[in-house]
Design an enzyme around this catalytic site. Structure first.
Site, PDB file in Angstrom:
ATOM      1  N   SER A  19     -29.418 -37.325   0.790  1.00 42.47           N
ATOM      2  CA  SER A  19     -28.312 -37.752  -0.073  1.00 42.47           C
ATOM      3  C   SER A  19     -27.341 -36.594  -0.303  1.00 42.47           C
ATOM      4  CB  SER A  19     -28.829 -38.199  -1.450  1.00 42.47           C
ATOM      5  OG  SER A  19     -29.586 -39.366  -1.339  1.00 42.47           O
ATOM      6  N   ILE A  20     -26.056 -36.924  -0.348  1.00 45.37           N
ATOM      7  CA  ILE A  20     -25.053 -35.896  -0.674  1.00 45.37           C
ATOM      8  C   ILE A  20     -25.371 -35.294  -2.047  1.00 45.37           C
ATOM      9  CG2 ILE A  20     -22.603 -35.557  -1.217  1.00 45.37           C
ATOM     10  CD1 ILE A  20     -22.002 -37.680   0.993  1.00 45.37           C
ATOM     11  N   ASP A  65     -29.586 -48.162 -13.525  1.00 48.42           N
ATOM     12  CA  ASP A  65     -28.732 -49.035 -12.724  1.00 48.42           C
ATOM     13  C   ASP A  65     -27.369 -48.992 -13.405  1.00 48.42           C
ATOM     14  OD1 ASP A  65     -27.268 -51.102 -11.666  1.00 48.42           O
ATOM     15  OD2 ASP A  65     -28.907 -52.553 -11.693  1.00 48.42           O
ATOM     16  N   ILE A  93     -22.387 -42.229  -6.181  1.00 52.30           N
ATOM     17  CA  ILE A  93     -22.953 -43.584  -6.180  1.00 52.30           C
ATOM     18  C   ILE A  93     -21.981 -44.574  -5.559  1.00 52.30           C
ATOM     19  CG2 ILE A  93     -23.462 -45.488  -7.773  1.00 52.30           C
ATOM     20  CD1 ILE A  93     -24.725 -43.402  -9.647  1.00 52.30           C
ATOM     21  N   TYR A 156     -14.953 -50.058   7.374  1.00 52.98           N
ATOM     22  CA  TYR A 156     -15.219 -49.538   6.017  1.00 52.98           C
ATOM     23  C   TYR A 156     -14.876 -50.599   4.969  1.00 52.98           C
ATOM     24  CZ  TYR A 156     -16.113 -45.707   2.744  1.00 52.98           C
ATOM     25  OH  TYR A 156     -16.645 -44.903   1.768  1.00 52.98           O
ATOM     26  N   LYS A 163     -13.008 -47.101  -2.858  1.00 51.62           N
ATOM     27  CA  LYS A 163     -12.713 -45.661  -2.894  1.00 51.62           C
ATOM     28  C   LYS A 163     -11.288 -45.415  -3.374  1.00 51.62           C
ATOM     29  CE  LYS A 163     -16.722 -44.099  -1.522  1.00 51.62           C
ATOM     30  NZ  LYS A 163     -17.681 -43.725  -2.592  1.00 51.62           N
ATOM     31  N   THR A 194     -26.480 -40.596   6.056  1.00 52.56           N
ATOM     32  CA  THR A 194     -27.274 -40.835   4.843  1.00 52.56           C
ATOM     33  C   THR A 194     -27.696 -42.303   4.834  1.00 52.56           C
ATOM     34  OG1 THR A 194     -25.361 -41.496   3.534  1.00 52.56           O
ATOM     35  CG2 THR A 194     -25.874 -39.154   3.533  1.00 52.56           C
ATOM     36  N   LEU A 195     -28.487 -42.657   3.830  1.00 54.70           N
ATOM     37  CA  LEU A 195     -28.946 -44.035   3.689  1.00 54.70           C
ATOM     38  C   LEU A 195     -27.750 -44.992   3.567  1.00 54.70           C
ATOM     39  CD1 LEU A 195     -31.765 -45.286   3.421  1.00 54.70           C
ATOM     40  CD2 LEU A 195     -31.481 -45.178   0.926  1.00 54.70           C
TER      41      LEU A 195
HETATM   42  P1  NAD Z   1     -27.086 -42.255  -0.555  1.00 54.31           P
HETATM   43  O1  NAD Z   1     -27.556 -43.607  -0.151  1.00 54.31           O
HETATM   44  O2  NAD Z   1     -28.014 -41.147  -0.415  1.00 54.31           O
HETATM   45  O3  NAD Z   1     -26.515 -42.286  -2.047  1.00 54.31           O
HETATM   46  C1  NAD Z   1     -25.969 -43.435  -2.637  1.00 54.31           C
HETATM   47  C2  NAD Z   1     -26.567 -43.537  -3.999  1.00 54.31           C
HETATM   48  O4  NAD Z   1     -26.003 -44.644  -4.741  1.00 54.31           O
HETATM   49  C3  NAD Z   1     -28.079 -43.781  -3.959  1.00 54.31           C
HETATM   50  O5  NAD Z   1     -28.760 -42.770  -4.656  1.00 54.31           O
HETATM   51  C4  NAD Z   1     -28.258 -45.104  -4.685  1.00 54.31           C
HETATM   52  O6  NAD Z   1     -29.437 -45.153  -5.430  1.00 54.31           O
HETATM   53  C5  NAD Z   1     -27.037 -45.117  -5.583  1.00 54.31           C
HETATM   54  N1  NAD Z   1     -26.764 -46.439  -6.128  1.00 54.31           N
HETATM   55  C6  NAD Z   1     -26.423 -47.564  -5.451  1.00 54.31           C
HETATM   56  N2  NAD Z   1     -26.330 -48.604  -6.308  1.00 54.31           N
HETATM   57  C7  NAD Z   1     -26.600 -48.108  -7.548  1.00 54.31           C
HETATM   58  C8  NAD Z   1     -26.668 -48.675  -8.854  1.00 54.31           C
HETATM   59  N3  NAD Z   1     -26.456 -49.970  -9.063  1.00 54.31           N
HETATM   60  N4  NAD Z   1     -27.001 -47.872  -9.900  1.00 54.31           N
HETATM   61  C9  NAD Z   1     -27.228 -46.545  -9.708  1.00 54.31           C
HETATM   62  N5  NAD Z   1     -27.185 -45.958  -8.497  1.00 54.31           N
HETATM   63  C10 NAD Z   1     -26.882 -46.735  -7.435  1.00 54.31           C
HETATM   64  O7  NAD Z   1     -25.767 -42.007   0.348  1.00 54.31           O
HETATM   65  P2  NAD Z   1     -24.627 -40.895   0.246  1.00 54.31           P
HETATM   66  O8  NAD Z   1     -23.934 -40.967   1.548  1.00 54.31           O
HETATM   67  O9  NAD Z   1     -25.190 -39.627  -0.229  1.00 54.31           O
HETATM   68  O10 NAD Z   1     -23.646 -41.511  -0.834  1.00 54.31           O
HETATM   69  C11 NAD Z   1     -23.226 -40.816  -1.995  1.00 54.31           C
HETATM   70  C12 NAD Z   1     -21.738 -41.024  -2.207  1.00 54.31           C
HETATM   71  O11 NAD Z   1     -21.021 -40.378  -1.149  1.00 54.31           O
HETATM   72  C13 NAD Z   1     -21.308 -42.481  -2.177  1.00 54.31           C
HETATM   73  O12 NAD Z   1     -20.296 -42.672  -3.141  1.00 54.31           O
HETATM   74  C14 NAD Z   1     -20.703 -42.621  -0.793  1.00 54.31           C
HETATM   75  O13 NAD Z   1     -19.764 -43.667  -0.699  1.00 54.31           O
HETATM   76  C15 NAD Z   1     -20.052 -41.270  -0.666  1.00 54.31           C
HETATM   77  N6  NAD Z   1     -19.655 -40.852   0.697  1.00 54.31           N
HETATM   78  C16 NAD Z   1     -20.558 -40.878   1.701  1.00 54.31           C
HETATM   79  C17 NAD Z   1     -20.152 -40.483   2.963  1.00 54.31           C
HETATM   80  C18 NAD Z   1     -21.107 -40.539   4.113  1.00 54.31           C
HETATM   81  O14 NAD Z   1     -20.655 -40.471   5.260  1.00 54.31           O
HETATM   82  N7  NAD Z   1     -22.418 -40.617   3.891  1.00 54.31           N
HETATM   83  C19 NAD Z   1     -18.851 -40.040   3.197  1.00 54.31           C
HETATM   84  C20 NAD Z   1     -17.957 -40.018   2.138  1.00 54.31           C
HETATM   85  C21 NAD Z   1     -18.371 -40.431   0.881  1.00 54.31           C
END
Ligand code: NAD
Length: 256
Positions: A19-20, A65, A93, A156, A163, A194-195
């Site tokens: 996770s980021i 949540d 999130i 996307y 976003k 990531t997931l």
């Molecule tokens: P990740 O799946 O590891 O993290 C996403 C998180 O959101 C998870 O921990 C999940 O539990 C949480 N989440 C989802 N629904 C939720 C809810 N109802 N209540 C509380 N938590 C909830 O993936 P990630 O890529 O680390 O995503 C983190 C952020 O980075 C997100 O906003 C994502 O859009 C953003 N992002 C990701 C990327 C990428 O390429 N992975 C690029 C740019 C931005």
């Protein structure tokens, strides 16, 4: 002495070690921060986050949540009781129902639109509103976005609209909270495995494309997101608020 020695923050959005939010947590721990965590309310989520955070002995590690006000209230109450204040919050999130990401945006359902917006954009507002009273010595809040909130990135879809709302919320929150010396900023990250990324159709193609198009000729490393988070959450960015900083190896500056 670490840059974050004596600083206390809440990290929301660790799902696993890819996770980021976890990359950012590691950077913060490296600089001496004390961290509280939330996780999705499921035994497997709790197990994963606990296994990562436990060696650092977090005083607060709670299910949340973000769609539930009572969950959010409980988390901030627990932070108030455990620490008496917060210096920063990491909001990392996002969620959209898979079919809403698979389908073209024109077909998004009303329910799917509301759900994705609630979790991915409104949650930042709900978090900032509860964090602000705890930021008695000023504070810094960051969230994570993607270029698909500025330009159309096919695939996307719904998340791009979330976003856009998230990035503009950052600006309005920065305005609302600025006089309390609370800064609100955003990192627009390049594509990371990531997931959540697994739910974006054509994600591998997107990463390959970024590889060819970025001025730096590569994709971003997790550590680079962590380093920018340190900058935005710490003193070095004291005069910066309402910003979205691209940490994408320059992808967003290239037109062709
Ligand atoms: P990740 O799946 O590891 O993290 C996403 C998180 O959101 C998870 O921990 C999940 O539990 C949480 N989440 C989802 N629904 C939720 C809810 N109802 N209540 C509380 N938590 C909830 O993936 P990630 O890529 O680390 O995503 C983190 C952020 O980075 C997100 O906003 C994502 O859009 C953003 N992002 C990701 C990327 C990428 O390429 N992975 C690029 C740019 C931005």
């Amino acid at each position: 002495m670490g840059m974050f020695e004596g600083k206390i923050g809440l990290v929301m959005g660790v799902a696993n070690d890819r996770s980021i939010a976890w990359a950012i947590s590691q950077a913060l721990y490296g600089e001496g921060a004390e961290l509280a965590f939330t996780h999705l309310p499921s035994p497997s989520s709790e197990r994963r986050v606990r296994a990562l955070a436990e060696p650092h002995g977090p005083k607060v590690l709670l299910p949340c949540d973000v769609q539930k006000d009572e969950d959010l209230d409980r988390v901030f109450q627990a932070c108030a009781e455990a620490y008496g204040r917060l210096d920063f919050v990491v909001h990392s999130i996002a969620f959209a129902p898979p079919q809403e990401l698979r389908n073209p945006y024109v077909q998004v359902s009303r329910a799917g639109w509301h759900l994705a917006m609630d979790i991915s954009a409104y949650s930042l507002v709900a978090v900032a509103n509860r964090a602000a009273p705890l930021m008695t010595q000023g504070g810094s809040i960051i969230t994570i976005s993607y270029y698909g909130g500025e330009k159309v990135i096919p695939g996307y879809n719904m998340m791009g609209v979330c976003k856009a709302a998230l990035e503009h919320s950052v600006r309005y929150l920065a305005w609302d909270l600025g006089r309390q010396n609370i800064r609100v900023n955003c990192i627009s990250a390049g594509p990371m495995r990531t997931l959540s990324a697994a739910g974006i159709s054509g994600f591998d193609e997107l990463r390959d494309h970024a590889l060819k198009k970025t001025p730096l000729g590569r994709n971003v490393e997790f550590e680079e997101l962590g380093a920018t988070a340190l900058y935005l959450l710490g003193k070095m960015s004291g005069g910066v608020t309402g910003e979205t900083i691209h940490v994408d190896c320059g992808y967003s500056i290239v037109g062709l």
